[in-house]
Design a protein around this motif. Sequence first.
Motif, PDB file in Angstrom:
ATOM      1  N   TYR A 185       9.491 -13.757   0.737  1.00 27.42           N
ATOM      2  CA  TYR A 185       9.512 -11.951   1.138  1.00 27.42           C
ATOM      3  C   TYR A 185       9.844 -10.889  -0.329  1.00 27.42           C
ATOM      4  N   VAL A 186       9.028  -9.674  -0.304  1.00 26.76           N
ATOM      5  CA  VAL A 186      10.185  -9.044  -0.769  1.00 26.76           C
ATOM      6  C   VAL A 186      10.290  -7.616   0.326  1.00 26.76           C
ATOM      7  N   SER A 187      11.295  -6.820  -0.582  1.00 31.59           N
ATOM      8  CA  SER A 187      11.178  -5.523   0.687  1.00 31.59           C
ATOM      9  C   SER A 187      10.048  -4.591   0.911  1.00 31.59           C
ATOM     10  N   ALA A 188       9.856  -4.615   2.514  1.00 28.98           N
ATOM     11  CA  ALA A 188       9.182  -3.886   3.264  1.00 28.98           C
ATOM     12  C   ALA A 188       7.924  -2.957   2.511  1.00 28.98           C
ATOM     13  N   SER A 189       8.624  -2.110   2.210  1.00 31.00           N
ATOM     14  CA  SER A 189       8.288  -0.982   0.960  1.00 31.00           C
ATOM     15  C   SER A 189       7.373  -1.225  -0.103  1.00 31.00           C
ATOM     16  N   GLY A 190       7.640  -2.526  -0.546  1.00 35.12           N
ATOM     17  CA  GLY A 190       7.076  -2.540  -1.799  1.00 35.12           C
ATOM     18  C   GLY A 190       8.091  -3.512  -2.828  1.00 35.12           C
ATOM     19  N   SER A 232      12.132   5.555  -3.262  1.00 38.26           N
ATOM     20  CA  SER A 232      12.009   5.854  -2.895  1.00 38.26           C
ATOM     21  C   SER A 232      11.408   6.867  -2.036  1.00 38.26           C
ATOM     22  N   GLN A 233      10.252   7.138  -2.372  1.00 42.26           N
ATOM     23  CA  GLN A 233       9.818   8.101  -1.467  1.00 42.26           C
ATOM     24  C   GLN A 233       8.565   7.085  -1.893  1.00 42.26           C
ATOM     25  N   ILE A 234       7.840   6.275  -2.065  1.00 40.34           N
ATOM     26  CA  ILE A 234       6.781   5.463  -2.478  1.00 40.34           C
ATOM     27  C   ILE A 234       6.677   4.082  -1.335  1.00 40.34           C
ATOM     28  N   ILE A 235       5.619   3.849  -0.223  1.00 38.00           N
ATOM     29  CA  ILE A 235       5.534   2.713   0.463  1.00 38.00           C
ATOM     30  C   ILE A 235       4.132   2.545   0.003  1.00 38.00           C
ATOM     31  N   VAL A 236       4.318   0.518  -0.319  1.00 37.10           N
ATOM     32  CA  VAL A 236       3.252   0.221  -0.998  1.00 37.10           C
ATOM     33  C   VAL A 236       2.247  -0.781   0.974  1.00 37.10           C
ATOM     34  N   LYS A 246      10.778   7.247   4.718  1.00 36.39           N
ATOM     35  CA  LYS A 246      11.943   6.919   5.431  1.00 36.39           C
ATOM     36  C   LYS A 246      11.124   5.841   6.664  1.00 36.39           C
ATOM     37  N   ALA A 247      10.630   6.879   7.528  1.00 38.62           N
ATOM     38  CA  ALA A 247       9.675   5.999   8.628  1.00 38.62           C
ATOM     39  C   ALA A 247       8.665   5.094   8.637  1.00 38.62           C
ATOM     40  N   ILE A 248       8.308   5.167   8.017  1.00 43.83           N
ATOM     41  CA  ILE A 248       7.235   4.555   7.262  1.00 43.83           C
ATOM     42  C   ILE A 248       7.973   3.290   6.836  1.00 43.83           C
ATOM     43  N   SER A 249       8.976   3.580   6.360  1.00 40.11           N
ATOM     44  CA  SER A 249       8.993   2.252   5.987  1.00 40.11           C
ATOM     45  C   SER A 249       9.778   1.426   6.736  1.00 40.11           C
ATOM     46  N   SER A 250      10.737   2.020   7.803  1.00 36.44           N
ATOM     47  CA  SER A 250      11.006   1.273   8.682  1.00 36.44           C
ATOM     48  C   SER A 250      10.031   0.686   9.741  1.00 36.44           C
ATOM     49  N   PHE A 251       8.956   0.821  10.312  1.00 35.70           N
ATOM     50  CA  PHE A 251       7.824   1.081  10.521  1.00 35.70           C
ATOM     51  C   PHE A 251       7.431   0.069  10.076  1.00 35.70           C
ATOM     52  N   GLN A 252       6.830  -0.049   9.246  1.00 38.56           N
ATOM     53  CA  GLN A 252       6.088  -1.342   8.431  1.00 38.56           C
ATOM     54  C   GLN A 252       6.570  -2.231   8.399  1.00 38.56           C
ATOM     55  N   SER A 253       8.237  -2.400   8.391  1.00 39.62           N
ATOM     56  CA  SER A 253       8.963  -3.547   7.879  1.00 39.62           C
ATOM     57  C   SER A 253       9.163  -4.443   9.412  1.00 39.62           C
ATOM     58  N   HIS A 254       8.750  -3.751  10.426  1.00 40.68           N
ATOM     59  CA  HIS A 254       8.335  -4.034  11.973  1.00 40.68           C
ATOM     60  C   HIS A 254       6.813  -4.893  12.000  1.00 40.68           C
ATOM     61  N   SER A 255       6.116  -4.591  11.052  1.00 38.21           N
ATOM     62  CA  SER A 255       4.929  -5.185  11.796  1.00 38.21           C
ATOM     63  C   SER A 255       3.975  -5.825  10.682  1.00 38.21           C
ATOM     64  N   THR A 256       3.780  -4.937   9.365  1.00 41.06           N
ATOM     65  CA  THR A 256       3.056  -5.890   8.010  1.00 41.06           C
ATOM     66  C   THR A 256       4.090  -6.697   7.727  1.00 41.06           C
ATOM     67  N   SER A 257       5.094  -6.140   7.283  1.00 38.53           N
ATOM     68  CA  SER A 257       6.263  -6.267   6.431  1.00 38.53           C
ATOM     69  C   SER A 257       5.403  -5.952   4.932  1.00 38.53           C
ATOM     70  N   ASN A 258       5.648  -6.897   3.763  1.00 37.00           N
ATOM     71  CA  ASN A 258       5.153  -6.635   2.458  1.00 37.00           C
ATOM     72  C   ASN A 258       3.782  -6.906   2.959  1.00 37.00           C
ATOM     73  N   VAL A 259       3.216  -6.015   1.260  1.00 34.58           N
ATOM     74  CA  VAL A 259       2.263  -7.013   1.391  1.00 34.58           C
ATOM     75  C   VAL A 259       2.325  -8.084   0.394  1.00 34.58           C
ATOM     76  N   ASN A 260       0.948  -8.845   0.083  1.00 30.89           N
ATOM     77  CA  ASN A 260       1.433 -10.461  -0.580  1.00 30.89           C
ATOM     78  C   ASN A 260       2.096  -9.865  -1.635  1.00 30.89           C
ATOM     79  N   THR A 261       2.992 -10.951  -1.909  1.00 32.75           N
ATOM     80  CA  THR A 261       4.068 -10.621  -3.380  1.00 32.75           C
ATOM     81  C   THR A 261       3.480 -11.045  -4.498  1.00 32.75           C
ATOM     82  N   MET A 262       1.646 -12.185  -4.790  1.00 33.24           N
ATOM     83  CA  MET A 262       1.244 -12.078  -5.638  1.00 33.24           C
ATOM     84  C   MET A 262       0.143 -10.519  -6.505  1.00 33.24           C
ATOM     85  N   THR A 263      -0.215  -9.704  -4.992  1.00 34.31           N
ATOM     86  CA  THR A 263      -0.719  -9.132  -5.608  1.00 34.31           C
ATOM     87  C   THR A 263      -0.114  -7.742  -5.970  1.00 34.31           C
ATOM     88  N   GLN A 264       1.313  -8.204  -5.725  1.00 30.67           N
ATOM     89  CA  GLN A 264       2.210  -6.759  -6.025  1.00 30.67           C
ATOM     90  C   GLN A 264       2.176  -6.781  -7.809  1.00 30.67           C
TER      91      GLN A 264
END
Length: 401
Positions: free
Chosen positions: A64-69, A92-96, A258-276
């Motif tokens: 796992y890495v940070s849910a937002s990227g 901090s204003q960017i969400i992957v 910040k709002a998107i980061s919160s709910f992404q952390s409860h839905s998909t979490s991070n994009v697969n790490t190697m793709t990042q």
Amino acid sequence: MIKISDRVKAIAPSMTLAMSARANELKAAGERVINFGIGEPDFNTPANIVKAAKDALDKGYTKYVSASGLPALKKAIAKKLKEENNLDYDPSQIIVSNGAKHSIFNAVFATINEGDEVLIPKPYWLTYPEIVKACGGVPVYVMATYRHGYKVTASQIENMITPKTKMLIFNSPCNPTGAVYTEAEIRKIADVCERYNLTVISDEIYEKLIYGGETHFSIAAVSPAMKEQTIVINGVSKSYAMTGWRLGYLAAPEHVAKAISSFQSHSTSNVNTMTQYAAVEALSGDNKPMREMVETFGKRREFMINKLEEMKTYGFDFVKPDGAFYAMLLCDNLYGRFYRGRKIRGSADLSEMLLEHKKVATTPGVVFGDDDFIRISYALSEEDISEGLERIIEFAKETEE
Ligand SMILES: Cc1ncc(COP(=O)(O)O)c(C=O)c1O
């Protein structure tokens, strides 16, 4: 029986899926199908990007890495936005997220309430209205006509605004039309959005695929005020031939991110790490393969435009596309005519008949909200483009009153 929710019931099934399934069936049966329906580059992901993913796996970056990227990726995106788009964002204003499609969903889900109206220039990318409906919003269309190069004007947008209008979804370069708005046109549209305090979702996924001397300008770069009202969407799918990797991103005002980061952390979490890790290489590494791909698309575009000019003799028409890798072929001249006894009633009929009788796959305009045309992609070889367009001409010649 399990009942489907009202929100999900409102979502239309994708007509293009049935069409591509049929094209695949024909191919499997040994037919030479020319596929103008393609919505992705026909190039492989550049080797340096693939290697970055392999290296990440070898190094054990599989957790796992940070849910937002990944912080390194968010930093690379912030640098890209600064250098290429003149936009200053803190990481901090960017969400992957899992593709630009997912980023758009997140942006709408985070900002639209039940009954809010969302303006969408039409023809539109078919996913926009469905996302808006899924989030409880109401899509309201602004017609971009053939006569005006498939672009909407600021006054057209202003005319559609009601007290319920909350958002504009803006897409330049545009899928399906290939239209690229100029900076002057964008500034006028931004002026209306600022005056009415509209949130703008600016889908810039085709940013790198621009030809014919046009350049990309982000609506968020118009002014500091506009940046505060805009959510910029981008990703690596189209520019770096990475559609299957699934990585998109958004840049937004701090509280939205910040709002998107919160709910992404409860839905998909991070994009697969190697793709990042692969995306860090795409954005920061050698971009020669990307530039070569764009150059090839540019040549194919020229080639296709020349063929389309010739097709005007048979009653077809088109507007020169300046971006993405699609052209719209106006074919309403064929509607009402007959092919082997069957009446062509619109773009869906035409696409279906072209596939059945000429083994040419296209996307009917009706799925983008404009029945007068079919969309043809030039993400295929010049040889196939030529052969496919010849088959369409042949079809037109064989139609009867
Ligand atoms: C206009 C537009 N936006 C977004 C996307 C989605 O991109 P991704 O594959 O990164 O989800 C597409 C893909 O077809 C597109 O055409």
